[in-house]
Write a protein that holds these residues in place. Structure first.
Motif, PDB file in Angstrom:
ATOM      1  N   TYR A  96      11.044  13.530 -15.190  1.00 32.58           N
ATOM      2  CA  TYR A  96      10.528  12.165 -15.205  1.00 32.58           C
ATOM      3  C   TYR A  96      10.875  11.401 -16.487  1.00 32.58           C
ATOM      4  O   TYR A  96      10.607  10.218 -16.572  1.00 32.58           O
ATOM      5  CB  TYR A  96       9.006  12.163 -14.968  1.00 32.58           C
ATOM      6  N   ILE A 128       1.264  19.082 -12.339  1.00 31.32           N
ATOM      7  CA  ILE A 128       1.585  18.205 -13.475  1.00 31.32           C
ATOM      8  C   ILE A 128       0.750  16.936 -13.378  1.00 31.32           C
ATOM      9  O   ILE A 128       0.108  16.502 -14.345  1.00 31.32           O
ATOM     10  CB  ILE A 128       3.093  17.850 -13.498  1.00 31.32           C
ATOM     11  N   SER A 129       0.744  16.354 -12.193  1.00 32.57           N
ATOM     12  CA  SER A 129       0.001  15.115 -11.999  1.00 32.57           C
ATOM     13  C   SER A 129      -1.496  15.334 -12.277  1.00 32.57           C
ATOM     14  O   SER A 129      -2.125  14.588 -13.037  1.00 32.57           O
ATOM     15  CB  SER A 129       0.235  14.614 -10.575  1.00 32.57           C
ATOM     16  N   ARG A 167      -2.922  15.857 -15.884  1.00 26.08           N
ATOM     17  CA  ARG A 167      -3.030  14.701 -16.784  1.00 26.08           C
ATOM     18  C   ARG A 167      -4.471  14.472 -17.191  1.00 26.08           C
ATOM     19  O   ARG A 167      -4.738  14.008 -18.302  1.00 26.08           O
ATOM     20  CB  ARG A 167      -2.436  13.452 -16.122  1.00 26.08           C
ATOM     21  N   ASP A 219       1.096   5.967 -14.389  1.00 25.95           N
ATOM     22  CA  ASP A 219       2.297   6.718 -14.015  1.00 25.95           C
ATOM     23  C   ASP A 219       3.488   6.203 -14.819  1.00 25.95           C
ATOM     24  O   ASP A 219       3.509   5.036 -15.234  1.00 25.95           O
ATOM     25  CB  ASP A 219       2.640   6.461 -12.535  1.00 25.95           C
ATOM     26  N   VAL A 220       4.513   7.041 -14.925  1.00 26.33           N
ATOM     27  CA  VAL A 220       5.703   6.621 -15.668  1.00 26.33           C
ATOM     28  C   VAL A 220       6.807   6.088 -14.740  1.00 26.33           C
ATOM     29  O   VAL A 220       7.707   5.382 -15.189  1.00 26.33           O
ATOM     30  CB  VAL A 220       6.243   7.779 -16.533  1.00 26.33           C
ATOM     31  N   ASP A 221       6.726   6.391 -13.446  1.00 30.09           N
ATOM     32  CA  ASP A 221       7.805   5.981 -12.531  1.00 30.09           C
ATOM     33  C   ASP A 221       7.569   4.538 -12.084  1.00 30.09           C
ATOM     34  O   ASP A 221       7.469   4.239 -10.894  1.00 30.09           O
ATOM     35  CB  ASP A 221       7.887   6.935 -11.331  1.00 30.09           C
ATOM     36  N   GLY A 249      -4.371   6.502  -8.247  1.00 34.08           N
ATOM     37  CA  GLY A 249      -4.381   7.455  -9.361  1.00 34.08           C
ATOM     38  C   GLY A 249      -3.542   6.977 -10.529  1.00 34.08           C
ATOM     39  O   GLY A 249      -3.728   7.414 -11.664  1.00 34.08           O
ATOM     40  N   GLY A 250      -2.624   6.052 -10.245  1.00 34.28           N
ATOM     41  CA  GLY A 250      -1.616   5.685 -11.220  1.00 34.28           C
ATOM     42  C   GLY A 250      -1.972   4.575 -12.190  1.00 34.28           C
ATOM     43  O   GLY A 250      -1.099   4.137 -12.957  1.00 34.28           O
ATOM     44  N   GLN A 305      -4.691  15.219  -4.935  1.00 35.32           N
ATOM     45  CA  GLN A 305      -4.807  15.750  -6.294  1.00 35.32           C
ATOM     46  C   GLN A 305      -5.824  14.954  -7.131  1.00 35.32           C
ATOM     47  O   GLN A 305      -6.889  14.639  -6.658  1.00 35.32           O
ATOM     48  CB  GLN A 305      -3.416  15.785  -6.982  1.00 35.32           C
ATOM     49  N   GLU A 306      -5.461  14.614  -8.366  1.00 34.51           N
ATOM     50  CA  GLU A 306      -6.461  13.991  -9.245  1.00 34.51           C
ATOM     51  C   GLU A 306      -6.851  12.587  -8.763  1.00 34.51           C
ATOM     52  O   GLU A 306      -7.928  12.098  -9.088  1.00 34.51           O
ATOM     53  CB  GLU A 306      -5.989  13.991 -10.710  1.00 34.51           C
ATOM     54  N   GLU A 307      -6.001  11.961  -7.926  1.00 31.55           N
ATOM     55  CA  GLU A 307      -6.388  10.665  -7.355  1.00 31.55           C
ATOM     56  C   GLU A 307      -7.666  10.799  -6.514  1.00 31.55           C
ATOM     57  O   GLU A 307      -8.534   9.923  -6.526  1.00 31.55           O
ATOM     58  CB  GLU A 307      -5.248  10.098  -6.507  1.00 31.55           C
ATOM     59  N   LYS A 328      11.777   6.431  -5.653  1.00 27.47           N
ATOM     60  CA  LYS A 328      12.415   7.669  -6.105  1.00 27.47           C
ATOM     61  C   LYS A 328      12.604   8.601  -4.925  1.00 27.47           C
ATOM     62  O   LYS A 328      11.860   8.570  -3.976  1.00 27.47           O
ATOM     63  CB  LYS A 328      11.598   8.341  -7.208  1.00 27.47           C
ATOM     64  N   ARG A 335      11.102  16.101  -7.612  1.00 22.89           N
ATOM     65  CA  ARG A 335       9.956  16.983  -7.787  1.00 22.89           C
ATOM     66  C   ARG A 335      10.293  18.457  -7.661  1.00 22.89           C
ATOM     67  O   ARG A 335       9.468  19.301  -7.940  1.00 22.89           O
ATOM     68  CB  ARG A 335       8.895  16.632  -6.734  1.00 22.89           C
TER      69      ARG A 335
HETATM   70  C1  LIG Z   1       1.097   4.839  -8.232  1.00 23.40           C
HETATM   71  C2  LIG Z   1       0.086   5.887  -8.015  1.00 23.40           C
HETATM   72  O1  LIG Z   1      -1.092   5.606  -7.841  1.00 23.40           O
HETATM   73  N1  LIG Z   1       0.561   7.158  -8.033  1.00 23.40           N
HETATM   74  C3  LIG Z   1      -0.298   8.310  -7.731  1.00 23.40           C
HETATM   75  C4  LIG Z   1       0.284   9.038  -6.509  1.00 23.40           C
HETATM   76  O2  LIG Z   1       1.567   9.544  -6.567  1.00 23.40           O
HETATM   77  P1  LIG Z   1       3.082   9.307  -6.932  1.00 23.40           P
HETATM   78  O3  LIG Z   1       3.905   9.593  -5.760  1.00 23.40           O
HETATM   79  O4  LIG Z   1       3.291   8.020  -7.602  1.00 23.40           O
HETATM   80  O5  LIG Z   1       3.233  10.551  -7.988  1.00 23.40           O
HETATM   81  P2  LIG Z   1       4.318  10.787  -9.112  1.00 23.40           P
HETATM   82  O6  LIG Z   1       5.436  11.599  -8.564  1.00 23.40           O
HETATM   83  O7  LIG Z   1       4.656   9.508  -9.781  1.00 23.40           O
HETATM   84  O8  LIG Z   1       3.490  11.725 -10.126  1.00 23.40           O
HETATM   85  C5  LIG Z   1       2.456  11.164 -10.892  1.00 23.40           C
HETATM   86  C6  LIG Z   1       2.846  11.106 -12.381  1.00 23.40           C
HETATM   87  O9  LIG Z   1       2.769  12.410 -12.963  1.00 23.40           O
HETATM   88  C7  LIG Z   1       3.760  12.525 -13.975  1.00 23.40           C
HETATM   89  N2  LIG Z   1       4.713  13.576 -13.588  1.00 23.40           N
HETATM   90  C8  LIG Z   1       4.739  14.076 -12.322  1.00 23.40           C
HETATM   91  C9  LIG Z   1       5.634  15.074 -11.971  1.00 23.40           C
HETATM   92  C10 LIG Z   1       6.537  15.564 -12.942  1.00 23.40           C
HETATM   93  O10 LIG Z   1       7.370  16.462 -12.709  1.00 23.40           O
HETATM   94  N3  LIG Z   1       6.496  15.048 -14.194  1.00 23.40           N
HETATM   95  C11 LIG Z   1       5.609  14.056 -14.537  1.00 23.40           C
HETATM   96  O11 LIG Z   1       5.608  13.594 -15.680  1.00 23.40           O
HETATM   97  C12 LIG Z   1       4.442  11.156 -14.093  1.00 23.40           C
HETATM   98  O12 LIG Z   1       3.753  10.348 -15.030  1.00 23.40           O
HETATM   99  C13 LIG Z   1       4.254  10.613 -12.692  1.00 23.40           C
HETATM  100  O13 LIG Z   1       4.414   9.200 -12.644  1.00 23.40           O
HETATM  101  O14 LIG Z   1      -0.546  10.200  -6.261  1.00 23.40           O
HETATM  102  C14 LIG Z   1      -0.539  11.155  -7.339  1.00 23.40           C
HETATM  103  C15 LIG Z   1      -1.393  12.320  -6.896  1.00 23.40           C
HETATM  104  O15 LIG Z   1      -0.947  12.801  -5.668  1.00 23.40           O
HETATM  105  C16 LIG Z   1      -1.077  10.527  -8.603  1.00 23.40           C
HETATM  106  O16 LIG Z   1      -2.450  10.225  -8.464  1.00 23.40           O
HETATM  107  C17 LIG Z   1      -0.302   9.271  -8.920  1.00 23.40           C
HETATM  108  O17 LIG Z   1      -0.889   8.632 -10.049  1.00 23.40           O
END
Ligand SMILES: CC(=O)N[C@H]1[C@@H](OP(=O)(O)OP(=O)(O)OC[C@H]2O[C@@H](n3ccc(=O)[nH]c3=O)[C@H](O)[C@@H]2O)O[C@H](CO)[C@H](O)[C@@H]1O
Ligand SMILES: [Mn+2]
Length: 229
Positions: free
Chosen positions: A3, A61-62, A65, A88-90, A144-145, A178-180, A222, A228
Motif C-alpha cells: 500500500y 492489517i486493517s 490499525r 485509509d491510504v488508498d 471504517g476508512g 473487520q474493524e469497521e 484498486k 492484497r
Molecule cells: C473506505 C473505507 O471505509 N474502507 C474500509 C473498507 O475497506 P477497503 O476495501 O477500503 O480496505 P483497504 O484495502 O483499503 O484496507 C484498509 C486500509 O488498511 C491499510 N492496509 C491494508 C492492507 C495492507 O496490506 N496494507 C495496508 O496498509 C491501508 O491503510 C488501507 O487503506 O473495509 C475495511 C475493513 O474490511 C476497512 O474498514 C476500511 O477502512
C-alpha cells in the motif's frame, strides 16, 4: 506492505486540500518506512513514519490499525496533537477538508449506505461476535476508512474496538467487515458528536448522484486481489 504505492498521491493531494493553514502531522503506519516517498510539505506540516509489524492477511492489517493507533496514542500522539483523523491510504483528496470535521468524536456515513434503511446495513449480525448489533439498533452505517476526534475520545474508541477484536480472535471469530464492524458497534453506544456526509468519503470518480455537490476524498480504484495477496 504494497500500500506504500498510494502514499505519493495521498500526501500530494492532502497538501492541496487537507487542513490548509493549520498544523498537520501525517503519521504513517508502515512496515517499510524507507519506502515512504520523499515529499516536501508546507510549513507547520510533517511526515512521521511509524514502524509497525506486517501481518499476512489484509483483514488483519486493517483491523490491527485499532491497536496501532491506540499504542501510538499513548506513546506520542497525546503529547503532540489535539485531534486525530484516521483514514485509509488508498484515497485521494480532491476538495477542501478543514476544521469543520473536528469534534469530540467524528464518524462518516459510508457512501454505500447513505440512502439505505437500517435493515440493509451490513452490521455484524452473528451474536457470537463482540461487534454484534441487534436488528432494532443503530442509526447509520459508518465507514471504517474515516473517523476521528479528540485524543481522549479516539483513545477510548480504539481501546474498546481493539479489545473486542481480541475477544473475537480468541473465539476464532472475525467480524464481517473487520474493524469497521467494531467501529459501527462502538458508535451505537457512543454516538459521534459529528457525522460527516459521503462528500467526505466517496467511492467513485465517475458516479455522482445529483445531490452530491462535492467529492472531497475519493477512493482509488484498486485491483483488490493483486493488492492484497
Ligand atoms: C473506505 C473505507 O471505509 N474502507 C474500509 C473498507 O475497506 P477497503 O476495501 O477500503 O480496505 P483497504 O484495502 O483499503 O484496507 C484498509 C486500509 O488498511 C491499510 N492496509 C491494508 C492492507 C495492507 O496490506 N496494507 C495496508 O496498509 C491501508 O491503510 C488501507 O487503506 O473495509 C475495511 C475493513 O474490511 C476497512 O474498514 C476500511 O477502512
Ligand atoms: Mn480503502
Amino acid at each position: 506492505m504494497r500500500y506504500v504505492v498510494f502514499l505519493q498521491r495521498f500526501l500530494e493531494t492532502a497538501e492541496t486540500h487537507f487542513m490548509i493553514g493549520h498544523r498537520v502531522n501525517y503519521y504513517i503506519f508502515t512496515d517499510r518506512p524507507e519506502a515512504i516517498p520523499n515529499i516536501t510539505v508546507k510549513e507547520g506540516r510533517e511526515i512521521i513514519p511509524l514502524r509497525v509489524r506486517n501481518y499476512p492477511r489484509w483483514q488483519e492489517i486493517s483491523m490491527r490499525r485499532m491497536e496501532m493507533i491506540n499504542h501510538y496514542l499513548q506513546q506520542r500522539f497525546i503529547h503532540e496533537v489535539a485531534f486525530l483523523v484516521c483514514v485509509d491510504v488508498d484515497m485521494r483528496f480532491s476538495d477542501h477538508i478543514g476544521v469543520e470535521i473536528l469534534s469530540e468524536l467524528t464518524g462518516t456515513i459510508h457512501p454505500g449506505f447513505f440512502a439505505a434503511g437500517r435493515q440493509a446495513f451490513t452490521y455484524e449480525r452473528r451474536s457470537i461476535s463482540e461487534a454484534y448489533i441487534p436488528p432494532e439498533e443503530g442509526d447509520f452505517y459508518y465507514a471504517g476508512g474515516f473517523f476521528g476526534g479528540t485524543v481522549p475520545e479516539v483513545y477510548k474508541l480504539t481501546k474498546k474496538c481493539h479489545e473486542a477484536i481480541m475477544v473475537d480472535k480468541n473465539k476464532s471469530v472475525e467480524a464481517i467487515w473487520q474493524e469497521e464492524s467494531h467501529l459501527n458497534k462502538y458508535f451505537v453506544y457512543h454516538k459521534p458528536t459529528k457525522i460527516l456526509s459521503p462528500e467526505y468519503l466517496w467511492f467513485s470518480e465517475r458516479y455522482t448522484p445529483h445531490f452530491l455537490k462535492k467529492k472531497r476524498f475519493i477512493a482509488i480504484p484498486k485491483n483488490s486481489y493483486a493488492m492484497r495477496n
